[in-house]
Structures are given as structure tokens and as C-alpha cells.
Design a protein around this motif. Structure first.
Motif, PDB file in Angstrom:
ATOM      1  N   PHE A  53       0.824  -1.207   0.000  1.00 36.05           N
ATOM      2  CA  PHE A  53       0.000   0.000   0.000  1.00 36.05           C
ATOM      3  C   PHE A  53       0.858   1.258   0.000  1.00 36.05           C
ATOM      4  N   LEU A  54       1.985   1.211   0.715  1.00 34.40           N
ATOM      5  CA  LEU A  54       2.822   2.397   0.836  1.00 34.40           C
ATOM      6  C   LEU A  54       3.701   2.644  -0.383  1.00 34.40           C
ATOM      7  N   ILE A  55       4.261   1.607  -0.980  1.00 32.74           N
ATOM      8  CA  ILE A  55       5.252   1.864  -2.034  1.00 32.74           C
ATOM      9  C   ILE A  55       4.990   1.140  -3.353  1.00 32.74           C
ATOM     10  N   GLU A  56       4.014   0.233  -3.408  1.00 33.98           N
ATOM     11  CA  GLU A  56       3.785  -0.488  -4.654  1.00 33.98           C
ATOM     12  C   GLU A  56       2.476  -0.103  -5.337  1.00 33.98           C
ATOM     13  N   THR A  57       1.455   0.210  -4.553  1.00 33.30           N
ATOM     14  CA  THR A  57       0.205   0.642  -5.156  1.00 33.30           C
ATOM     15  C   THR A  57       0.447   1.969  -5.860  1.00 33.30           C
ATOM     16  N   ARG A  58       0.129   2.031  -7.136  1.00 39.70           N
ATOM     17  CA  ARG A  58       0.452   3.214  -7.934  1.00 39.70           C
ATOM     18  C   ARG A  58      -0.538   4.337  -7.648  1.00 39.70           C
ATOM     19  N   ASN A  59      -0.438   4.883  -6.453  1.00 36.20           N
ATOM     20  CA  ASN A  59      -1.338   5.938  -6.028  1.00 36.20           C
ATOM     21  C   ASN A  59      -0.557   7.247  -5.965  1.00 36.20           C
ATOM     22  N   SER A  60      -0.695   8.064  -6.974  1.00 36.37           N
ATOM     23  CA  SER A  60       0.105   9.282  -7.048  1.00 36.37           C
ATOM     24  C   SER A  60      -0.324  10.335  -6.045  1.00 36.37           C
ATOM     25  N   LEU A  61      -1.452  10.127  -5.343  1.00 38.08           N
ATOM     26  CA  LEU A  61      -1.845  11.093  -4.327  1.00 38.08           C
ATOM     27  C   LEU A  61      -0.918  11.032  -3.126  1.00 38.08           C
ATOM     28  N   HIS A  62      -0.416   9.837  -2.770  1.00 33.51           N
ATOM     29  CA  HIS A  62       0.481   9.803  -1.630  1.00 33.51           C
ATOM     30  C   HIS A  62       1.895   9.356  -1.953  1.00 33.51           C
ATOM     31  N   CYS A  63       2.140   8.131  -2.277  1.00 35.26           N
ATOM     32  CA  CYS A  63       3.533   7.667  -2.301  1.00 35.26           C
ATOM     33  C   CYS A  63       4.075   7.340  -3.688  1.00 35.26           C
ATOM     34  N   GLY A  64       3.359   7.724  -4.725  1.00 34.81           N
ATOM     35  CA  GLY A  64       3.802   7.350  -6.062  1.00 34.81           C
ATOM     36  C   GLY A  64       5.207   7.803  -6.394  1.00 34.81           C
ATOM     37  N   ASP A  65       5.570   9.046  -6.006  1.00 35.85           N
ATOM     38  CA  ASP A  65       6.901   9.537  -6.341  1.00 35.85           C
ATOM     39  C   ASP A  65       7.855   9.464  -5.152  1.00 35.85           C
ATOM     40  N   ALA A  66       7.454   8.714  -4.128  1.00 38.27           N
ATOM     41  CA  ALA A  66       8.295   8.596  -2.935  1.00 38.27           C
ATOM     42  C   ALA A  66       8.956   7.238  -2.840  1.00 38.27           C
ATOM     43  N   ARG A  67       8.790   6.430  -3.857  1.00 36.36           N
ATOM     44  CA  ARG A  67       9.248   5.047  -3.773  1.00 36.36           C
ATOM     45  C   ARG A  67      10.739   4.933  -3.474  1.00 36.36           C
ATOM     46  N   SER A  68      11.562   5.723  -4.170  1.00 33.17           N
ATOM     47  CA  SER A  68      13.012   5.611  -3.993  1.00 33.17           C
ATOM     48  C   SER A  68      13.435   5.950  -2.573  1.00 33.17           C
ATOM     49  N   GLU A  69      12.711   6.855  -1.929  1.00 37.26           N
ATOM     50  CA  GLU A  69      13.063   7.249  -0.566  1.00 37.26           C
ATOM     51  C   GLU A  69      12.496   6.285   0.470  1.00 37.26           C
ATOM     52  N   LEU A  70      11.328   5.707   0.168  1.00 36.20           N
ATOM     53  CA  LEU A  70      10.660   4.838   1.141  1.00 36.20           C
ATOM     54  C   LEU A  70      11.133   3.395   1.085  1.00 36.20           C
ATOM     55  N   GLU A  71      11.466   2.932  -0.108  1.00 39.76           N
ATOM     56  CA  GLU A  71      11.763   1.508  -0.279  1.00 39.76           C
ATOM     57  C   GLU A  71      12.875   1.013   0.633  1.00 39.76           C
ATOM     58  N   PRO A  72      13.981   1.759   0.829  1.00 39.29           N
ATOM     59  CA  PRO A  72      15.022   1.265   1.742  1.00 39.29           C
ATOM     60  C   PRO A  72      14.515   1.055   3.166  1.00 39.29           C
ATOM     61  N   MET A  73      13.480   1.792   3.565  1.00 39.78           N
ATOM     62  CA  MET A  73      12.940   1.657   4.916  1.00 39.78           C
ATOM     63  C   MET A  73      12.030   0.436   5.051  1.00 39.78           C
TER      64      MET A  73
END
Length: 342
Positions: A53-73
Motif C-alpha cells: 500500500f505504501l510503495i507499490e500501489t500506484r497511487n500518485s496522491l500519496h507515495c507514487g513519487d516517494a518510492r526511492s526514498e521509502l523503499e530502503p525503509m
């Protein structure tokens, strides 16, 4: 819960923007891809759903462009450090915007900061591996963000989201009908030729290869075949008390009549606000509008006639007739009893 779905390039974004300001609705102002979330996670654990939900669901309202920063966490960890994720999201929020809304009209930073805070807080409390709870969390976060930043906008009791189906197949609606027994679906369709032409335009605007018979015969035929099958599949869907089929053509040529029909089906009162496009209650042109106008119009109805060649139209017709004549798609393929005619 109301789901605005149907074929891609058939007006789901327009319908979402028309219902956006309705005082009885809480419309998710973007395409959240909730359908993909359910499809991928039928047997997933709570942690897997949370990560998805946080990094794979392609939801540009919240985490769509944050994947590179969130994925390591999140990657390779059994449990998510949501506090760290929250801090990252708060940082990302300062760079977020809803492109259709100018900063002078909409406080992007405050909206996303509140949205992220509530979303992460709700995710911490979820202990059941149910995608439905994540959908609920998204709408709870949206409601709180709207209340704080758009207090003049009334967020109604009916959650609404739009998510068209790229390829419509039997069973594609069952996840929603089974998850929300009282939910309703508005399903949009469009003239097959117009849908193919809209797809071609969309690809060109995104810098993708131009799929035409003269440039890529194989891809053009594949597109026509897929869209023809979609049309035949959806033709067996019966209108019922839970599903309403709407054609794009009737929406733009008879908007008041059609929107009255939609409101009656959803069980909400017709309101003049459904006659104009808004995002979070602010007048705006949906980003997928390629008609050159910010109002309901018929500009796109006949573009395919001026642009598709005679050969291309014959190929589209051929694949539609072939899909129809094979009779591969019977109403029995749609397993859910919930969509049987009223």
C-alpha cells in the motif's frame, strides 16, 4: 462505497470530477488503484499489504513519487518502522502538489502533511490483513485533510473512487461487490473507434511510439483485439440495483439527464454541482481532458472519424465482429450473484 470504473479512455475521470463537489460524497481526487491492491494481496500478510500500500500501489496522491526514498525503509524487513516512514512522508509532502490546482487556490503542503499523518497513524492500528481496512484508512486521511484545509467543502458520507479497468475480464468486479455488500458500481463504456483513437492520442502525448497501422501494424491489431474483447465482455453485464452502465456519448450529449440517472442510481439527490468539473471542490480541468475545454462538451465525439484511416476502422470492426461471433463470453462468466438484474 461507490466505484467509478469501466473501460480506460471512457470518461471515468470526467465522472469523478463531476461527482467531486457533491455534498453527499467524499471523492478520492486521484486514481488510487485500489483494485490492484486487492488483486495482488488476496493471501498476503498484514505486513505485505502495508508495504504494498505504501510503495507499490500506484497511487500518485500519496507515495507514487516517494518510492526511492521509502523503499530502503521497507524492503527486506518483517516490520515497518512507521515513525521513520512518517518522517520521510512529511518531508516529501513539501514537494507534493495536485497539478490541476494552483497553489493560490489550494494549500498543498498542509493538505499532504495532514493526509500523511492520519494515514500513517491509521496504518499503525491495523492488525487484520484486509485490504479493505487500507482503503478505509485512505478515506479517513482524506476526510481529515479536507476538513482542515477545505472547511467550506462538505465531505459526505459516501466514499467514491475511480479506477478504470485496463483489461476487463470476468470476475473483475467481484472483489468490490464481495467486499462492500452495499456498494454500487457505475461502469463507463465508449464507442470502440473513439476509445482506440483516444489511446493513440494518449500514447503520443506521453512520448510513446505512435501505434498506427502505418507504423506498428502488430501493436495496432493487438490493441484493437483487446479493446474489442473488452466491449464484448462488458456487453453481458446487466444493469441492476448495484451496477449501472453509462456510455461516454450519452454523458457528454445529455449530461443533465445522464447525471440525474447516475444520482438516482447511487441514491443521492441531484445537485447542480454535478454539472461542472471540480477537484476537491475547486473548479479545475481534469488532466485527462484532451478536448480543449473545461466543461462537459462533445469535442471528442467525432475525432476518430477524421483521424482513423478506413483500413484502421475496418480492422477495429473485424476484431469486434470476431469476438462477438465466437460467443466466448457468456453472462454466466460473471460469478457474483450480486450483479444479477434487479
Amino acid at each position: 462505497m461507490f466505484w467509478l470504473t469501466g473501460h480506460t479512455h471512457s470518461g471515468t475521470t470526467m465522472l469523478m470530477s463531476l461527482l467531486d463537489g457533491h455534498p453527499e460524497c467524499l471523492v478520492y481526487p486521484n486514481e488510487p488503484f485500489f483494485y490492484s491492491l486487492f488483486k495482488r494481496n488476496l493471501r498476503a500478510s498484514n505486513e505485505q499489504i502495508r508495504k504494498s500500500f505504501l510503495i507499490e500501489t500506484r497511487n500518485s496522491l500519496h507515495c507514487g513519487d516517494a518510492r526511492s526514498e521509502l523503499e530502503p525503509m521497507l524492503s527486506g524487513r518483517e516490520e515497518i518502522e512507521l515513525d521513520a516512514v512518517h518522517d520521510a512522508l512529511q518531508s516529501i509532502a513539501t514537494h507534493k502538489e495536485i497539478r490541476e490546482l494552483r497553489e493560490s487556490h489550494f494549500p498543498h503542503d498542509a493538505f499532504f502533511s495532514i493526509y500523511f499523518s492520519r494515514l500513517v497513524a491509521d496504518l499503525k492500528s491495523i492488525t487484520d490483513a484486509s485490504p479493505k481496512l487500507y482503503v478505509k484508512a485512505a478515506f479517513s486521511a482524506l476526510r481529515e485533510a479536507i476538513s482542515a484545509t477545505r472547511p467550506e467543502m462538505r465531505a459526505g458520507s459516501h466514499p467514491v473512487f475511480k479506477d478504470p479497468l485496463g483489461h476487463f475480464r470476468p470476475g473483475a468486479l467481484d472483489w468490490f461487490l464481495d467486499t462492500w455488500p452495499d456498494g454500487k458500481i457505475v461502469f463507463l463504456r465508449r464507442n470502440l473507434n473513439a476509445r482506440v483513437w483516444s489511446h493513440i492520442q494518449h500514447d503520443v502525448r506521453r512520448g510513446r511510439p505512435n501505434i498506427r497501422m502505418s507504423t506498428d501494424k502488430s501493436s495496432f491489431k493487438g490493441l484493437c483485439k483487446s479493446y474489442a474483447r473488452d466491449r464484448v465482455y462488458s456487453s453481458v453485464l446487466p444493469d441492476s440495483d448495484r451496477l449501472l452502465k453509462i456510455d461516454y456519448e450519452e454523458l457528454v450529449t445529455r449530461p443533465r439527464e445522464t447525471m440525474t440517472r447516475v444520482c438516482n442510481f447511487l441514491g443521492i439527490e441531484f445537485n447542480e454541482c454535478v454539472m461542472r468539473s471540480t477537484i476537491l471542490g475547486i473548479d479545475a480541468t481534469p488532466k485527462t481532458n484532451r478536448t480543449g475545454s473545461n466543461s462537459i462538451n462533445t469535442n471528442s465525439l467525432t475525432k476518430w472519424k477524421d483521424n482513423l484511416t478506413k483500413t484502421e476502422r475496418l480492422i477495429i470492426r473485424y476484431y469486434f465482429l470476431r469476438a462477438s461471433s465466437r460467443k466466448l463470453y457468456s453472462g454466466k462468466s460473471f460469478s457474483s450473484q450480486a450483479i444479477s438484474p434487479a
